[in-house]
Scaffold this motif. Structure first.
Motif, PDB file in Angstrom:
ATOM      1  N   CYS A   1       0.816  -1.199  -0.006  1.00  0.00           N
ATOM      2  CA  CYS A   1       0.130   0.180  -0.101  1.00  0.00           C
ATOM      3  C   CYS A   1       0.866   1.371  -0.130  1.00  0.00           C
ATOM      4  O   CYS A   1       1.962   1.045   0.515  1.00  0.00           O
ATOM      5  N   GLY A   2       0.411   2.368  -0.439  1.00  0.00           N
ATOM      6  CA  GLY A   2       1.065   3.476  -0.887  1.00  0.00           C
ATOM      7  C   GLY A   2       0.900   4.522   0.437  1.00  0.00           C
ATOM      8  O   GLY A   2      -0.243   4.491   1.042  1.00  0.00           O
ATOM      9  N   SER A   3       1.946   5.319   0.818  1.00  0.00           N
ATOM     10  CA  SER A   3       1.353   6.316   1.850  1.00  0.00           C
ATOM     11  C   SER A   3       2.519   7.567   1.624  1.00  0.00           C
ATOM     12  O   SER A   3       3.626   7.503   0.836  1.00  0.00           O
ATOM     13  N   GLU A   4       2.286   8.657   2.203  1.00  0.00           N
ATOM     14  CA  GLU A   4       3.112   9.817   2.074  1.00  0.00           C
ATOM     15  C   GLU A   4       3.531  10.337   3.528  1.00  0.00           C
ATOM     16  O   GLU A   4       4.171  11.202   3.423  1.00  0.00           O
ATOM     17  N   ASN A   5       2.930   9.874   4.542  1.00  0.00           N
ATOM     18  CA  ASN A   5       3.389   9.928   5.845  1.00  0.00           C
ATOM     19  C   ASN A   5       3.567   8.699   6.813  1.00  0.00           C
ATOM     20  O   ASN A   5       2.913   7.610   6.289  1.00  0.00           O
ATOM     21  N   LEU A   6       3.847   9.067   7.983  1.00  0.00           N
ATOM     22  CA  LEU A   6       3.991   7.646   8.595  1.00  0.00           C
ATOM     23  C   LEU A   6       2.675   7.378   9.345  1.00  0.00           C
ATOM     24  O   LEU A   6       2.461   6.071   9.586  1.00  0.00           O
ATOM     25  N   GLY A   7       1.856   8.352   9.522  1.00  0.00           N
ATOM     26  CA  GLY A   7       0.288   8.109  10.004  1.00  0.00           C
ATOM     27  C   GLY A   7      -0.312   7.098   8.956  1.00  0.00           C
ATOM     28  O   GLY A   7      -0.768   5.882   9.441  1.00  0.00           O
ATOM     29  N   GLU A   8      -0.304   7.601   7.633  1.00  0.00           N
ATOM     30  CA  GLU A   8      -0.843   6.677   6.508  1.00  0.00           C
ATOM     31  C   GLU A   8      -0.143   5.277   6.619  1.00  0.00           C
ATOM     32  O   GLU A   8      -0.788   4.178   6.321  1.00  0.00           O
ATOM     33  N   ALA A   9       1.178   5.385   6.818  1.00  0.00           N
ATOM     34  CA  ALA A   9       1.842   4.020   6.719  1.00  0.00           C
ATOM     35  C   ALA A   9       1.369   3.111   7.521  1.00  0.00           C
ATOM     36  O   ALA A   9       1.190   1.936   7.266  1.00  0.00           O
ATOM     37  N   LEU A  10       1.373   3.460   8.763  1.00  0.00           N
ATOM     38  CA  LEU A  10       1.071   2.749   9.822  1.00  0.00           C
ATOM     39  C   LEU A  10      -0.462   2.269   9.993  1.00  0.00           C
ATOM     40  O   LEU A  10      -0.985   1.178  10.380  1.00  0.00           O
ATOM     41  N   SER A  11      -1.275   3.020   9.476  1.00  0.00           N
ATOM     42  CA  SER A  11      -2.683   2.769   9.386  1.00  0.00           C
ATOM     43  C   SER A  11      -2.951   1.817   8.214  1.00  0.00           C
ATOM     44  O   SER A  11      -3.647   0.692   8.237  1.00  0.00           O
ATOM     45  N   ARG A  12      -2.177   1.523   7.026  1.00  0.00           N
ATOM     46  CA  ARG A  12      -2.307   0.676   6.172  1.00  0.00           C
ATOM     47  C   ARG A  12      -1.624  -0.586   6.684  1.00  0.00           C
ATOM     48  O   ARG A  12      -1.998  -1.753   6.476  1.00  0.00           O
ATOM     49  N   VAL A  13      -0.646  -0.425   7.547  1.00  0.00           N
ATOM     50  CA  VAL A  13      -0.189  -1.825   8.252  1.00  0.00           C
ATOM     51  C   VAL A  13      -1.275  -2.405   9.006  1.00  0.00           C
ATOM     52  O   VAL A  13      -1.345  -3.817   9.087  1.00  0.00           O
ATOM     53  N   ARG A  14      -1.893  -1.712   9.779  1.00  0.00           N
ATOM     54  CA  ARG A  14      -3.019  -2.350  10.677  1.00  0.00           C
ATOM     55  C   ARG A  14      -3.861  -3.113   9.706  1.00  0.00           C
ATOM     56  O   ARG A  14      -4.542  -4.016  10.334  1.00  0.00           O
ATOM     57  N   GLU A  15      -4.393  -2.399   8.564  1.00  0.00           N
ATOM     58  CA  GLU A  15      -5.162  -3.271   7.723  1.00  0.00           C
ATOM     59  C   GLU A  15      -4.594  -4.762   7.203  1.00  0.00           C
ATOM     60  O   GLU A  15      -5.430  -5.182   6.590  1.00  0.00           O
ATOM     61  N   GLY A  16      -3.342  -4.672   7.339  1.00  0.00           N
ATOM     62  CA  GLY A  16      -2.701  -5.788   6.903  1.00  0.00           C
ATOM     63  C   GLY A  16      -1.741  -5.742   5.583  1.00  0.00           C
ATOM     64  O   GLY A  16      -1.225  -6.837   5.009  1.00  0.00           O
ATOM     65  N   ALA A  17      -1.158  -4.401   5.409  1.00  0.00           N
ATOM     66  CA  ALA A  17      -0.221  -4.210   4.351  1.00  0.00           C
ATOM     67  C   ALA A  17       1.095  -4.844   4.717  1.00  0.00           C
ATOM     68  O   ALA A  17       1.492  -4.353   5.961  1.00  0.00           O
ATOM     69  N   ALA A  18       1.698  -5.580   3.878  1.00  0.00           N
ATOM     70  CA  ALA A  18       3.125  -6.277   4.410  1.00  0.00           C
ATOM     71  C   ALA A  18       4.397  -5.485   3.815  1.00  0.00           C
ATOM     72  O   ALA A  18       5.334  -5.645   4.047  1.00  0.00           O
ATOM     73  N   MET A  19       3.921  -4.545   3.169  1.00  0.00           N
ATOM     74  CA  MET A  19       4.977  -3.588   2.474  1.00  0.00           C
ATOM     75  C   MET A  19       4.370  -2.269   2.290  1.00  0.00           C
ATOM     76  O   MET A  19       3.296  -2.169   1.772  1.00  0.00           O
ATOM     77  N   ILE A  20       5.078  -1.050   2.583  1.00  0.00           N
ATOM     78  CA  ILE A  20       4.731   0.339   2.357  1.00  0.00           C
ATOM     79  C   ILE A  20       5.438   0.874   0.922  1.00  0.00           C
ATOM     80  O   ILE A  20       6.614   0.908   1.095  1.00  0.00           O
ATOM     81  N   ARG A  21       4.572   1.267   0.063  1.00  0.00           N
ATOM     82  CA  ARG A  21       5.279   2.171  -0.884  1.00  0.00           C
ATOM     83  C   ARG A  21       5.286   3.503  -0.516  1.00  0.00           C
ATOM     84  O   ARG A  21       3.995   4.180  -0.713  1.00  0.00           O
ATOM     85  N   ILE A  22       6.443   4.294  -0.460  1.00  0.00           N
ATOM     86  CA  ILE A  22       6.321   5.689   0.019  1.00  0.00           C
ATOM     87  C   ILE A  22       6.254   6.192  -1.588  1.00  0.00           C
ATOM     88  O   ILE A  22       7.205   6.379  -2.208  1.00  0.00           O
TER      89      ILE A  22
END
Length: 304
Positions: A137-158
């Motif tokens: 999942c994509g994110s532009e900041n730390l809050g978005e990244a960790l929210s996506r991880v909570r939903e089950g994302a196993a990799m973050i695309r900045i």
């Protein structure tokens, strides 16, 4: 991190039991991509070039970019799977869990719930714990990244620029934003973490885990405007685990040389001698990847 717990059901049917496909397994499958470059391809020819150049994974995209962009045709995914042996990642629209079900049935290795294509659901993301396949999942900041991880994302695309402009500035800005927030978090007292998690709108347990690890709990790749070996090495030196290259990288006279050079830069990002070698002789192929004056004016107008 939430341990692989409750599974929310769609239409009273669980796609998979989280206990048989734990998050730790999915995170492990994304760890194997660390230190590599993922290349976006639209046909089998480009897929072969990327594999020969040393790509760690391919993103299969719909070659038709007009109108609403969706999940690519499964027949294209199967064709590319037949001609390469490296992992395959495919984009699904944000919130479109049926596209994700189809991709998992096709046998892709990773699913990218991507804002780079049209949105299917403007308010809700896919519950990624419902799938065996690891999600990006994509994110532009730390809050978005960790929210996506909570939903089950196993990799973050900045994620940086989505227009294919060849402008890496937004990617640099977002990577620095994420890494800067992590540095601030690392210097906080334990009592301050509660307030910080509320400020960035992220789950407290994941914020605490990020503080403990000194980095995101999952692999983080940078994407957007990365078209030269120097761009790729910059992302790695800023703290990313790898890079994602757009399909525009093939719009040059020698795509193999360019992709190979970027992959070498990712692997040897701290060696200036290797970076000199990989950056040499690419000037001719830079022309089609540069911003035209009209596009510069367009982006400047959008940013104003």
């Amino acid at each position: 991190m939430a341990e692989d717990g409750a599974v929310t059901l769609y239409n009273s049917i669980a796609i998979t039991d989280a206990k048989t496909s734990p998050f730790s397994l999915k995170a492990g499958l994304t760890q194997i991509l660390r230190g590599g470059a993922i290349v976006d391809v639209t046909n089998a020819e480009h897929a072969k070039i990327a594999e020969q150049a040393g790509a760690c994974c391919l993103i299969v995209s719909d070659p038709s970019q007009q109108g609403i962009t969706r999940m690519p045709d499964p027949s294209l995914i199967k064709e590319i799977k037949r001609v390469v042996s490296i992992p395959i990642m495919v984009r699904a629209r944000v919130g479109h869990f049926v596209e994700a079900q189809i991709l998992e049935a096709v046998g892709v290795d990773y699913i990218d719930e991507s804002e780079a294509i049209a949105l299917a659901d403007e308010d809700n993301f896919i519950n990624k714990h419902n799938f065996r396949c690891p999600f990006v999942c994509g994110s532009e900041n730390l809050g978005e990244a960790l929210s996506r991880v909570r939903e089950g994302a196993a990799m973050i695309r900045i994620q940086g620029d989505l227009s294919g402009s060849g402008n890496v500035a937004k990617t640099v800005k977002n990577v620095r934003a994420v890494m800067g927030q992590i540095r601030i978090l690392n210097n906080m007292d334990e009592d301050e973490v509660f307030a910080f998690s509320k400020t960035i709108r992220a789950p407290y347990d994941l914020v605490a885990q990020t503080k403990q690890m000194g980095r995101l709990p999952v692999v983080q790749f940078a994407a957007g405007g990365i078209v030269t070996p120097a761009d790729a090495a910059l992302m790695m030196q800023l703290g990313c685990d790898g890079v994602i290259l757009d399909s525009e990288i093939f719009n040059c006279s020698d795509p193999y040389k360019r992709v190979r050079g970027i992959i070498q830069a990712v692997r040897h990002y701290n060696d200036p001698h290797v970076l000199v070698e990989t950056s040499s002789g690419l000037e001719d192929s830079n022309a089609n990847l540069n911003l035209s004056e009209d596009r510069i004016e367009h982006f400047a107008h959008e940013s104003a």
